[in-house]
Design a protein around this motif. Structure first.
Motif, PDB file in Angstrom:
ATOM      1  N   LEU A 218      68.662  57.516 -17.661  1.00  0.00           N
ATOM      2  CA  LEU A 218      67.733  58.003 -16.643  1.00  0.00           C
ATOM      3  C   LEU A 218      66.345  58.037 -17.255  1.00  0.00           C
ATOM      4  CD1 LEU A 218      67.305  59.151 -13.793  1.00  0.00           C
ATOM      5  CD2 LEU A 218      67.732  61.436 -14.741  1.00  0.00           C
ATOM      6  N   LEU A 219      65.408  57.312 -16.632  1.00  0.00           N
ATOM      7  CA  LEU A 219      64.044  57.211 -17.147  1.00  0.00           C
ATOM      8  C   LEU A 219      63.046  57.817 -16.173  1.00  0.00           C
ATOM      9  CD1 LEU A 219      64.058  53.446 -18.264  1.00  0.00           C
ATOM     10  CD2 LEU A 219      64.791  55.434 -19.601  1.00  0.00           C
ATOM     11  N   GLU A 220      62.012  58.438 -16.724  1.00  0.00           N
ATOM     12  CA  GLU A 220      60.851  58.819 -15.923  1.00  0.00           C
ATOM     13  C   GLU A 220      59.830  57.715 -16.118  1.00  0.00           C
ATOM     14  OE1 GLU A 220      59.082  63.013 -15.595  1.00  0.00           O
ATOM     15  OE2 GLU A 220      57.631  61.949 -16.854  1.00  0.00           O
ATOM     16  N   VAL A 221      59.395  57.123 -15.017  1.00  0.00           N
ATOM     17  CA  VAL A 221      58.537  55.937 -15.076  1.00  0.00           C
ATOM     18  C   VAL A 221      57.186  56.231 -14.428  1.00  0.00           C
ATOM     19  CG1 VAL A 221      58.295  53.526 -14.398  1.00  0.00           C
ATOM     20  CG2 VAL A 221      60.549  54.428 -14.983  1.00  0.00           C
ATOM     21  N   GLN A 222      56.119  55.913 -15.140  1.00  0.00           N
ATOM     22  CA  GLN A 222      54.778  56.108 -14.590  1.00  0.00           C
ATOM     23  C   GLN A 222      54.084  54.762 -14.452  1.00  0.00           C
ATOM     24  OE1 GLN A 222      52.521  59.252 -16.297  1.00  0.00           O
ATOM     25  NE2 GLN A 222      50.858  59.041 -14.835  1.00  0.00           N
ATOM     26  N   LEU A 223      53.560  54.515 -13.259  1.00  0.00           N
ATOM     27  CA  LEU A 223      52.889  53.254 -12.985  1.00  0.00           C
ATOM     28  C   LEU A 223      51.407  53.343 -13.334  1.00  0.00           C
ATOM     29  CD1 LEU A 223      54.357  52.203  -9.516  1.00  0.00           C
ATOM     30  CD2 LEU A 223      54.991  51.366 -11.764  1.00  0.00           C
ATOM     31  N   GLU A 224      50.956  52.382 -14.127  1.00  0.00           N
ATOM     32  CA  GLU A 224      49.514  52.252 -14.382  1.00  0.00           C
ATOM     33  C   GLU A 224      48.904  51.300 -13.352  1.00  0.00           C
ATOM     34  OE1 GLU A 224      46.745  50.577 -17.965  1.00  0.00           O
ATOM     35  OE2 GLU A 224      48.348  51.962 -18.541  1.00  0.00           O
ATOM     36  N   THR A 225      49.735  50.352 -12.894  1.00  0.00           N
ATOM     37  CA  THR A 225      49.354  49.439 -11.807  1.00  0.00           C
ATOM     38  C   THR A 225      50.456  49.517 -10.756  1.00  0.00           C
ATOM     39  OG1 THR A 225      50.487  47.617 -12.921  1.00  0.00           O
ATOM     40  CG2 THR A 225      48.130  47.850 -13.341  1.00  0.00           C
ATOM     41  N   GLY A 226      50.163  49.068  -9.557  1.00  0.00           N
ATOM     42  CA  GLY A 226      51.168  49.137  -8.490  1.00  0.00           C
ATOM     43  C   GLY A 226      51.440  47.783  -7.882  1.00  0.00           C
ATOM     44  N   ARG A 227      52.215  46.970  -8.569  1.00  0.00           N
ATOM     45  CA  ARG A 227      52.550  45.637  -8.066  1.00  0.00           C
ATOM     46  C   ARG A 227      53.896  45.649  -7.348  1.00  0.00           C
ATOM     47  NH1 ARG A 227      47.389  44.628  -8.785  1.00  0.00           N
ATOM     48  NH2 ARG A 227      46.795  44.296 -10.959  1.00  0.00           N
ATOM     49  N   LYS A 228      54.115  44.671  -6.500  1.00  0.00           N
ATOM     50  CA  LYS A 228      55.377  44.566  -5.766  1.00  0.00           C
ATOM     51  C   LYS A 228      56.552  44.465  -6.741  1.00  0.00           C
ATOM     52  CE  LYS A 228      57.792  41.755  -2.304  1.00  0.00           C
ATOM     53  NZ  LYS A 228      57.710  40.569  -1.425  1.00  0.00           N
ATOM     54  N   ASN A 229      57.570  45.315  -6.534  1.00  0.00           N
ATOM     55  CA  ASN A 229      58.798  45.306  -7.344  1.00  0.00           C
ATOM     56  C   ASN A 229      58.536  45.462  -8.842  1.00  0.00           C
ATOM     57  OD1 ASN A 229      60.642  42.880  -5.303  1.00  0.00           O
ATOM     58  ND2 ASN A 229      60.140  44.993  -4.922  1.00  0.00           N
ATOM     59  N   GLN A 230      57.406  46.055  -9.191  1.00  0.00           N
ATOM     60  CA  GLN A 230      56.990  46.132 -10.598  1.00  0.00           C
ATOM     61  C   GLN A 230      58.044  46.778 -11.509  1.00  0.00           C
ATOM     62  OE1 GLN A 230      52.987  47.560 -11.375  1.00  0.00           O
ATOM     63  NE2 GLN A 230      53.663  48.675 -13.192  1.00  0.00           N
ATOM     64  N   ILE A 231      58.543  47.948 -11.113  1.00  0.00           N
ATOM     65  CA  ILE A 231      59.509  48.654 -11.960  1.00  0.00           C
ATOM     66  C   ILE A 231      60.794  47.847 -12.066  1.00  0.00           C
ATOM     67  CG2 ILE A 231      60.872  50.758 -12.231  1.00  0.00           C
ATOM     68  CD1 ILE A 231      58.677  52.266 -10.753  1.00  0.00           C
ATOM     69  N   ARG A 232      61.234  47.287 -10.969  1.00  0.00           N
ATOM     70  CA  ARG A 232      62.479  46.519 -10.959  1.00  0.00           C
ATOM     71  C   ARG A 232      62.399  45.316 -11.908  1.00  0.00           C
ATOM     72  NH1 ARG A 232      63.605  45.694  -4.623  1.00  0.00           N
ATOM     73  NH2 ARG A 232      65.499  44.695  -5.427  1.00  0.00           N
ATOM     74  N   VAL A 233      61.274  44.617 -11.875  1.00  0.00           N
ATOM     75  CA  VAL A 233      61.091  43.457 -12.749  1.00  0.00           C
ATOM     76  C   VAL A 233      60.997  43.893 -14.215  1.00  0.00           C
ATOM     77  CG1 VAL A 233      59.612  41.486 -13.307  1.00  0.00           C
ATOM     78  CG2 VAL A 233      59.922  42.157 -10.926  1.00  0.00           C
ATOM     79  N   HIS A 234      60.217  44.929 -14.469  1.00  0.00           N
ATOM     80  CA  HIS A 234      60.015  45.359 -15.851  1.00  0.00           C
ATOM     81  C   HIS A 234      61.278  45.943 -16.483  1.00  0.00           C
ATOM     82  CE1 HIS A 234      55.329  45.497 -16.009  1.00  0.00           C
ATOM     83  NE2 HIS A 234      55.828  44.282 -16.154  1.00  0.00           N
ATOM     84  N   MET A 235      62.111  46.595 -15.680  1.00  0.00           N
ATOM     85  CA  MET A 235      63.369  47.083 -16.234  1.00  0.00           C
ATOM     86  C   MET A 235      64.296  45.913 -16.594  1.00  0.00           C
ATOM     87  SD  MET A 235      63.116  50.321 -16.550  1.00  0.00           S
ATOM     88  CE  MET A 235      61.344  50.119 -16.855  1.00  0.00           C
TER      89      MET A 235
END
Length: 291
Positions: A218-235
């Motif tokens: 379980l991760l707490e994720v903070q966005l510096e930018t807001g791109r489409k599907n950003q977290i999903r791609v980066h994970m």
């Protein structure tokens, strides 16, 4: 006389007595008629009971030339805050933010449009940002074009925090980290990550490990930018795709939904300049799966 007037209740009272006070220029019979005809609403819902008990802080609205319609209960979302310019909601997983070619009715946008039109027939809702259908949590809508433009043109300055909770596959070894890449969308509507400079839109994601086991973290994720599907791609980039996210590399079903939740949104109100903070509680399944 205006088409409708709104009043904030200062102290507990029965509805009819309160109406006699705020409509002292009208006869008692005409006030009773307003109530009986459904021309009075309390916190957005029509109310006809003379002895309805008002509480401090509630909003009473008088529709002098129209009756209020009882609104359909909101499904898959909860309003966290509403004012003249904004609506902040907690969206459930499974609810579309806006319409697609296949589904046009059951969306957050449609329900909130009906909600505002119930109070103001000319009322509108404007999209500011989106959450994927299977992502739950805090989401913001504007109620006029001026506020929508202010938010979209100054998003990076206005939004101070966007924090997500991400349930990912596997045991993340590092306590915290930062992922950066350039993201671009393919013809199949899937986002792709590249380390080649300027090969798409630059995206930065910070994460912190909260709890974990050998199967899930379980991760707490903070966005510096807001791109489409950003977290999903980066994970997917770090080898720990979002649980249940088959599109971006997940192997199993996880918790039966996308393991992504928009937990916190902090921003400066574009009209009042007040700093506002809204939180949506993380689903318990995220914690149970990563124990």
């Amino acid at each position: 006389m205006k088409n409708s007037n709104r009043y904030r209740v200062d102290e507990p009272s029965q509805l009819l007595e309160y109406l006699f006070t705020i409509l002292s220029d009208r006869s008692r019979n005409s006030v009773k008629t307003l109530l009986a005809r459904g021309q009075v609403s309390v916190d957005g819902q029509p109310e006809t009971a003379f002895n309805y008990k008002l509480q401090q802080g509630q909003m009473v609205e008088i529709g002098h030339n129209r009756s209020f319609k009882k609104s359909t209960p909101l499904q898959g979302l909860k309003i966290l805050h509403e004012d003249e310019d904004l609506i902040i909601i907690d969206k459930s997983s499974g609810l579309l933010s806006v319409a697609t070619a296949k589904e046009k009715q059951s969306t957050a946008y449609r329900q909130l449009t009906d909600h505002v039109k119930n109070h103001n027939p000319k009322g509108r809702i404007f999209i500011v940002h989106r959450l994927d259908r299977e992502t739950s949590g805090v989401m913001m809508f504007a109620k006029n074009e001026k506020i929508k433009r202010a938010l979209q043109n100054n998003w990076k300055d206005i939004v101070r925090e966007r924090i997500y909770m991400a349930l990912v596959e596997g045991e993340v070894q590092t306590a915290e980290g930062t992922i950066s890449s350039w993201l671009k969308e393919s013809k199949s509507m899937k986002m792709h990550s590249s380390q080649k400079p300027n090969d798409g839109q630059y995206a930065v994601t910070h994460y912190k490990r909260i709890q974990w086991n050998s199967s899930f973290s379980l991760l707490e994720v903070q966005l510096e930018t807001g791109r489409k599907n950003q977290i999903r791609v980066h994970m997917e980039d770090i080898g720990h795709p979002i649980a249940g996210d088959k599109k971006y590399g997940a192997a199993g079903k996880g918790i039966g939904r996308l393991g992504l939740h928009a937990k916190l949104l902090t921003f400066q109100h574009p009209a009042t300049k007040k700093l506002m903070r809204f939180k949506a509680e993380t689903p318990e399944a995220f914690y149970k799966k990563s124990k």
